[in-house]
Design an enzyme around this catalytic site. Structure first.
Site, mmCIF file in Angstrom:
data_model
loop_
_atom_site.group_PDB
_atom_site.id
_atom_site.type_symbol
_atom_site.label_atom_id
_atom_site.label_comp_id
_atom_site.label_asym_id
_atom_site.label_seq_id
_atom_site.Cartn_x
_atom_site.Cartn_y
_atom_site.Cartn_z
ATOM 1 N N GLU A 289 38.865 2.798 46.848
ATOM 2 C CA GLU A 289 37.530 3.296 47.205
ATOM 3 C C GLU A 289 36.576 2.683 46.189
ATOM 4 O O GLU A 289 36.465 3.147 45.061
ATOM 5 C CB GLU A 289 37.526 4.817 47.154
ATOM 6 N N CYS B 88 28.913 6.420 44.647
ATOM 7 C CA CYS B 88 29.241 5.230 45.432
ATOM 8 C C CYS B 88 28.528 5.304 46.777
ATOM 9 O O CYS B 88 28.338 4.302 47.442
ATOM 10 C CB CYS B 88 30.735 5.046 45.571
HETATM 11 C C1 UN1 Z 1 31.767 8.803 44.893
HETATM 12 O O1 UN1 Z 1 30.611 8.576 44.582
HETATM 13 O O2 UN1 Z 1 32.720 8.127 44.432
HETATM 14 O O3 UN1 Z 1 29.823 11.733 49.653
HETATM 15 C C2 UN1 Z 1 32.174 9.936 45.771
HETATM 16 C C3 UN1 Z 1 29.493 11.963 48.482
HETATM 17 C C4 UN1 Z 1 30.440 12.771 47.620
HETATM 18 C C5 UN1 Z 1 31.499 11.913 47.057
HETATM 19 C C6 UN1 Z 1 31.028 10.662 46.402
HETATM 20 N N1 UN1 Z 1 31.011 13.814 48.414
HETATM 21 O O4 UN1 Z 1 28.437 11.582 48.010
#
Ligand code: UN1
Length: 513
Positions: free
Chosen positions: A269, A303
């Protein structure tokens, strides 16, 4: 510990059982690594030291691997619903600790209190999901082409799973992986980011209590160590059939190649470069709120952060004015203080990366409409920044982990979709529209190419019930809900012949007589 530590910070550490210097290796018992380097954890809010962790030695690595392997031998024989019971208790412990654990996330990583607690809620949701899942690890039954034969598939535990996580979601992403892996019958080794080691220690403390209550030490394990003692060995270790890693595309490429070399499995990821398209008929109040949370929430360090917006030319000018106004009212400061909407970046390196990106933006002809500066003081604070961008700006194709939002105008929806897809990453995407046609075009096979595609919701803040992950350079992995659990198990296809004949498939004849 530093004298900048407030009473609240000390309370948080006390409640979570964090010692001034913690050990970086645990399998249920903490393992000492005398002589190894010590890692300091600092608050990005004021630079003060929060605590220390002694990095794991090579011997500690070996012991954790051995214990996790031994625990797997036992754990895989427990009925899955019994494993689920352990996760139910873990979820209950987390419910009790939501406030201090959320606060530690804020203290060490810098996200605002409500987001820190939201992250713990994400762990609790994962626990609930995993408990239900423990009774639903279903396999299919197939119709055999041969008489008197039965075919089905079943899912077995995989083994020891390495969980390498990033600083920005130091506890939730662990939960996505570890809780699912646990009900699947795997044991896990958590390698948290060196930028947030104390949250890793806190999570391990909770796990230790629950494992002791259920006599299952070694199911949840922790390693914080150097690349030589922990990082590289974990990637190369054939005793670890699956590595689930979250981080930059660069890191993912290295881990992916390392694990592939030994034909192990990965769930990756990696980076995102998420965009929101706003059509002329969109509810602009909703779009504004979605974009604000997506671009400024977590100081642009998700992310899933919104990094690009495509505004229809007919609404762009007025909408940009509203965005500027909203940006100027964002309260930036101590993430644990009430009313803050944006905390600091995680550390000085992150600030440098942001400042360097701003320089490149200016060089490449981006017009800074709002922000564009580091804020004075000891903390790692930057202004959230709006950039009027053009498609020739190479930097808009990169993920800069900071609250920088690139604004583009478009006239044709298909062009906007093409432009939003025209980056290497493929994690999250959204459209704000009231048009059925626009929404369905965006969701169609020639629409968004991302793992996540939303309508009238921003790019970030996904619920755990869906499978989370993205395409292209985001790595292709899926975690959390839906059937992501299949990545943590091995599939076995079974054919049983209950007849007294031996027919071969495809009608092949192979008789001796
Ligand atoms: C991340 O930034 O690695 O959807 C995960 C989202 C959160 C998870 C982010 N539930 O922004």
């Amino acid at each position: 510990m530093s004298d900048t530590m407030t009473g609240e910070a000390l309370d948080i550490l006390g409640e979570l059982g964090i010692r001034p210097t913690s050990e970086g290796a645990c399998w249920g018992e903490w393992i000492a690594s005398p002589g190894e380097d010590v890692l300091s954890s600092h608050s990005p809010n004021d630079g003060g030291e929060i605590g220390k962790v002694r990095l794991a030695s090579a011997a500690a690595y070996e012991e954790v691997l051995r214990r996790a392997g031994e625990a797997f031998e036992k754990w895989r024989t427990w009925p899955a619903p019994r494993r689920g019971e352990v996760i139910r208790c873990l979820g209950n412990e987390l419910r009790k600790l939501k406030k201090p654990l959320g606060a530690l996330v804020s203290l060490e990583m810098g996200k605002i209190r409500s987001e820190g607690e939201g992250e713990v809620q994400e762990m609790i949701d994962m626990a609930d999901f995993a408990v239900g899942l423990s009774r639903q690890l279903y396999g299919l039954t197939m119709q055999s082409e041969r008489p008197g034969h039965r075919m089905y598939e079943q899912w077995h535990p995989l083994g020891v799973v390495g969980v390498i996580t990033a600083f920005n979601f130091p506890v939730a992403v662990w939960a996505w992986n570890a809780m699912i892996a646990a009900v699947c019958g795997d044991t896990t080794i958590f390698k948290p980011s060196h930028r947030t080691p104390l949250t890793g220690i806190a999570v391990q403390n909770v796990c230790n209590r629950v494992m002791d209550e259920h006599d299952c030490r070694g199911v949840f394990n922790l390693l914080i160590g150097s690349r030589a003692n922990v990082g590289d060995p974990l990637v190369n270790d054939r005793r670890v059939p699956l590595i689930s890693a979250t981080g930059s595309c660069r890191m993912g490429r290295a881990i992916g190649a390392g694990v592939a070399k030994r034909l192990g499995r990965t769930i990756l990821e990696l980076g995102g470069n998420n965009a929101i398209i706003v059509t002329p008929d969109a509810d602009l109040d909703m779009a504004l709120r979605g974009i604000l949370f997506g671009a400024v929430g977590t100081a642009g360090q998700r992310c899933t952060t919104t990094r690009r917006i495509f505004l229809h030319e007919s609404i762009a000018a007025g909408f940009i004015d509203r965005l500027k106004k909203a940006y100027s009212s964002i309260r930036i400061g101590d993430p644990l203080e009430d009313g803050m909407l944006m905390g600091p970046l995680v550390d000085e390196d992150a600030v440098t990366e942001c400042v360097n990106a701003l320089e490149v933006i200016r060089r490449q002809g981006g017009e800074i409409l709002y922000g564009g500066n580091r804020l004075p003081g000891n903390g790692c604070f930057v202004e959230p920044t709006l950039v009027m961008a053009h498609t020739g700006m190479a930097i808009t194709k990169d993920e800069t982990f900071a609250p920088i939002l690139y604004i583009f105008e478009y006239s044709d929806l298909e062009d906007a979709i093409r432009a939003q897809n025209d980056v290497d990453q493929g994690l999250s995407s959204s459209i704000f529209t009231k048009s059925f046609h626009a929404a369905e075009t965006f969701l169609s096979a020639r629409g968004s190419d991302c793992g996540i595609a939303n309508v009238n919701i921003g790019t970030s803040g996904a619920e755990i019930g869906g499978a989370f992950g993205g395409e292209k350079d985001t790595g292709g992995g899926r975690e959390a809900g839906s059937d992501a659990w299949k990545g943590y198990m091995r599939r076995q296809t079974c054919t049983l012949n209950w007849s007294t004949e031996m027919p071969l498939a495809q009608g092949v004849e192979f008789d001796v007589s």
